[in-house]
Motif scaffolding. Sequence first.
Motif, mmCIF file in Angstrom:
data_model
loop_
_atom_site.group_PDB
_atom_site.id
_atom_site.type_symbol
_atom_site.label_atom_id
_atom_site.label_comp_id
_atom_site.label_asym_id
_atom_site.label_seq_id
_atom_site.Cartn_x
_atom_site.Cartn_y
_atom_site.Cartn_z
ATOM 1 N N PRO A 151 0.829 -1.209 0.000
ATOM 2 C CA PRO A 151 0.000 0.000 0.000
ATOM 3 C C PRO A 151 0.863 1.258 0.000
ATOM 4 C CG PRO A 151 -0.592 -1.474 1.815
ATOM 5 C CD PRO A 151 0.644 -2.017 1.206
ATOM 6 N N PRO A 152 0.270 2.401 -0.366
ATOM 7 C CA PRO A 152 1.030 3.655 -0.347
ATOM 8 C C PRO A 152 1.381 4.047 1.086
ATOM 9 C CG PRO A 152 -1.297 4.105 -0.672
ATOM 10 C CD PRO A 152 -1.143 2.611 -0.745
ATOM 11 N N PRO A 153 2.326 4.966 1.262
ATOM 12 C CA PRO A 153 2.618 5.468 2.611
ATOM 13 C C PRO A 153 1.370 6.107 3.218
ATOM 14 C CG PRO A 153 4.275 6.190 1.026
ATOM 15 C CD PRO A 153 3.155 5.606 0.233
ATOM 16 N N ASN A 154 1.357 6.166 4.538
ATOM 17 C CA ASN A 154 0.277 6.869 5.225
ATOM 18 C C ASN A 154 0.466 8.374 5.081
ATOM 19 O OD1 ASN A 154 -0.979 4.498 6.326
ATOM 20 N ND2 ASN A 154 0.688 4.389 7.813
ATOM 21 N N ILE A 155 -0.634 9.107 5.126
ATOM 22 C CA ILE A 155 -0.560 10.568 5.091
ATOM 23 C C ILE A 155 0.312 11.048 6.244
ATOM 24 C CG2 ILE A 155 -1.868 12.717 5.135
ATOM 25 C CD1 ILE A 155 -2.364 10.921 2.674
ATOM 26 N N LEU A 188 3.976 12.992 2.842
ATOM 27 C CA LEU A 188 2.897 12.776 1.877
ATOM 28 C C LEU A 188 1.647 13.482 2.397
ATOM 29 C CD1 LEU A 188 2.256 11.063 -0.722
ATOM 30 C CD2 LEU A 188 1.233 9.404 0.837
ATOM 31 N N THR A 189 0.990 14.252 1.533
ATOM 32 C CA THR A 189 -0.181 15.011 1.993
ATOM 33 C C THR A 189 -1.505 14.437 1.503
ATOM 34 O OG1 THR A 189 0.176 16.558 0.155
ATOM 35 C CG2 THR A 189 1.061 17.177 2.307
ATOM 36 N N SER A 190 -1.487 13.662 0.400
ATOM 37 C CA SER A 190 -2.720 13.029 -0.069
ATOM 38 C C SER A 190 -2.368 11.953 -1.081
ATOM 39 C CB SER A 190 -3.679 14.046 -0.699
ATOM 40 O OG SER A 190 -3.133 14.593 -1.885
ATOM 41 N N HIS A 191 -3.301 11.037 -1.320
ATOM 42 C CA HIS A 191 -3.112 10.046 -2.370
ATOM 43 C C HIS A 191 -4.462 9.541 -2.853
ATOM 44 C CE1 HIS A 191 -4.099 6.578 0.214
ATOM 45 N NE2 HIS A 191 -3.318 7.110 1.133
ATOM 46 N N THR A 192 -4.461 9.040 -4.091
ATOM 47 C CA THR A 192 -5.630 8.428 -4.708
ATOM 48 C C THR A 192 -5.202 7.067 -5.244
ATOM 49 O OG1 THR A 192 -5.218 9.297 -6.929
ATOM 50 C CG2 THR A 192 -6.430 10.733 -5.400
ATOM 51 N N ASP A 193 -6.110 6.405 -5.951
ATOM 52 C CA ASP A 193 -5.747 5.143 -6.584
ATOM 53 C C ASP A 193 -4.736 5.347 -7.705
ATOM 54 O OD1 ASP A 193 -7.395 3.719 -4.932
ATOM 55 O OD2 ASP A 193 -9.076 3.646 -6.352
ATOM 56 N N TYR A 194 -4.595 6.595 -8.175
ATOM 57 C CA TYR A 194 -3.686 6.878 -9.285
ATOM 58 C C TYR A 194 -2.387 7.555 -8.858
ATOM 59 C CZ TYR A 194 -1.818 8.990 -13.549
ATOM 60 O OH TYR A 194 -0.981 9.370 -14.572
ATOM 61 N N GLN A 195 -2.452 8.488 -7.908
ATOM 62 C CA GLN A 195 -1.285 9.315 -7.661
ATOM 63 C C GLN A 195 -1.035 9.564 -6.179
ATOM 64 O OE1 GLN A 195 -2.304 12.866 -9.813
ATOM 65 N NE2 GLN A 195 -3.526 13.716 -8.158
ATOM 66 N N TRP A 240 15.131 1.736 0.999
ATOM 67 C CA TRP A 240 14.054 2.434 0.293
ATOM 68 C C TRP A 240 13.084 1.437 -0.321
ATOM 69 C CZ3 TRP A 240 14.549 7.516 1.108
ATOM 70 C CH2 TRP A 240 15.831 8.054 1.288
ATOM 71 N N ARG A 241 11.860 1.871 -0.523
ATOM 72 C CA ARG A 241 10.938 1.145 -1.393
ATOM 73 C C ARG A 241 10.315 2.155 -2.350
ATOM 74 N NH1 ARG A 241 5.190 0.779 -0.593
ATOM 75 N NH2 ARG A 241 4.419 1.881 1.240
ATOM 76 N N LEU A 242 10.137 1.733 -3.592
ATOM 77 C CA LEU A 242 9.554 2.606 -4.597
ATOM 78 C C LEU A 242 8.061 2.754 -4.349
ATOM 79 C CD1 LEU A 242 9.971 4.171 -7.305
ATOM 80 C CD2 LEU A 242 9.252 2.048 -8.450
ATOM 81 N N HIS A 264 2.176 1.002 -8.420
ATOM 82 C CA HIS A 264 1.478 -0.282 -8.591
ATOM 83 C C HIS A 264 1.034 -0.540 -10.035
ATOM 84 C CE1 HIS A 264 -2.642 1.725 -7.347
ATOM 85 N NE2 HIS A 264 -2.301 2.011 -8.573
ATOM 86 N N PHE A 265 1.213 0.430 -10.936
ATOM 87 C CA PHE A 265 0.930 0.189 -12.358
ATOM 88 C C PHE A 265 2.064 -0.569 -13.045
ATOM 89 C CE2 PHE A 265 -1.421 4.205 -11.437
ATOM 90 C CZ PHE A 265 -2.708 3.721 -11.645
#
Length: 274
Positions: A151-155, A188-195, A240-242, A264-265
């Motif tokens: 999953p992406p990093p937490n906000i 990180l300030t926000s994220h979506t399924d895309y960015q 690091w992780r991408l 994840h794409f």
Amino acid sequence: MPEHDLVDAAFTPERLNAIPMDERASEEMRAFSRRRHDDGAAHVTWWLWRTQEKHALTSLKPSQGSMFFLDCGRGPFAVTAAHVYEGFLEDRAERRVRGCQIGNVGFNPEERLIASGKNQGIDIATFRVTPEEIAATGKRIVQGTDGSWPPPPNIGEAVFFGGFPGDERIPIAAHEISFGLHSAMVPLTSHTDYQLCCQLDRESRVDVRGLGLPPEGYDLGGVSGGPMLQPVYRDGRWGWRLVGVLSEAVAAGSFERVTAVRAHFLLPDGRLSR
């Protein structure tokens, strides 16, 4: 384990989270941050091509983006933003391209293309590259995953981004250019399924290199295609992780934001999938 790794191992996540804001600009913390910046920067390189007008002997005009190398367990490949690749294609169609290189290695992106996400709405492009070419750039390979991306990093969690702004390109001689790397570690300030988005906060910036902070509205054009990495502390070492591929940098007065397309794409063989 290298000496600097032993020093940095003492900076556990728990210790870092407990440091008050007014102590985060201490020389000890600045030195730790410089080492993290240097380590992250070792994974990003520049991609340059020069163009000339088709019907006139005009001077060569350089264009550039950023790039990194990724290995998800099936061999390394190169990664950049799809719009950077499309910019190259537009230049090739409208002008004469007089050389193209990744770092100091000659490179024909059309012959090496694995996938461009333009038609899928994914601002990522990938290319075949050999281990020998990567070694010649002097850059390190980002290690990915042969499976589902985490999953992406937490906000609020810190991420690193790095790339080569065009404004930092300095001609030295007729065929010699100096490139300046811009890097930052920001929450990180926000994220979506895309960015993934990082809205930059000038109030909390620390000048870890002592070179001065960039002015308000500083143009980061050219960082697109660089990696967004999350620092990971595992078994007493930092790595690091991408998490994303840099896609956009907006600087409009006091509003500054960097956006990355989520990793994840990327499939393990360099193809792209929604």
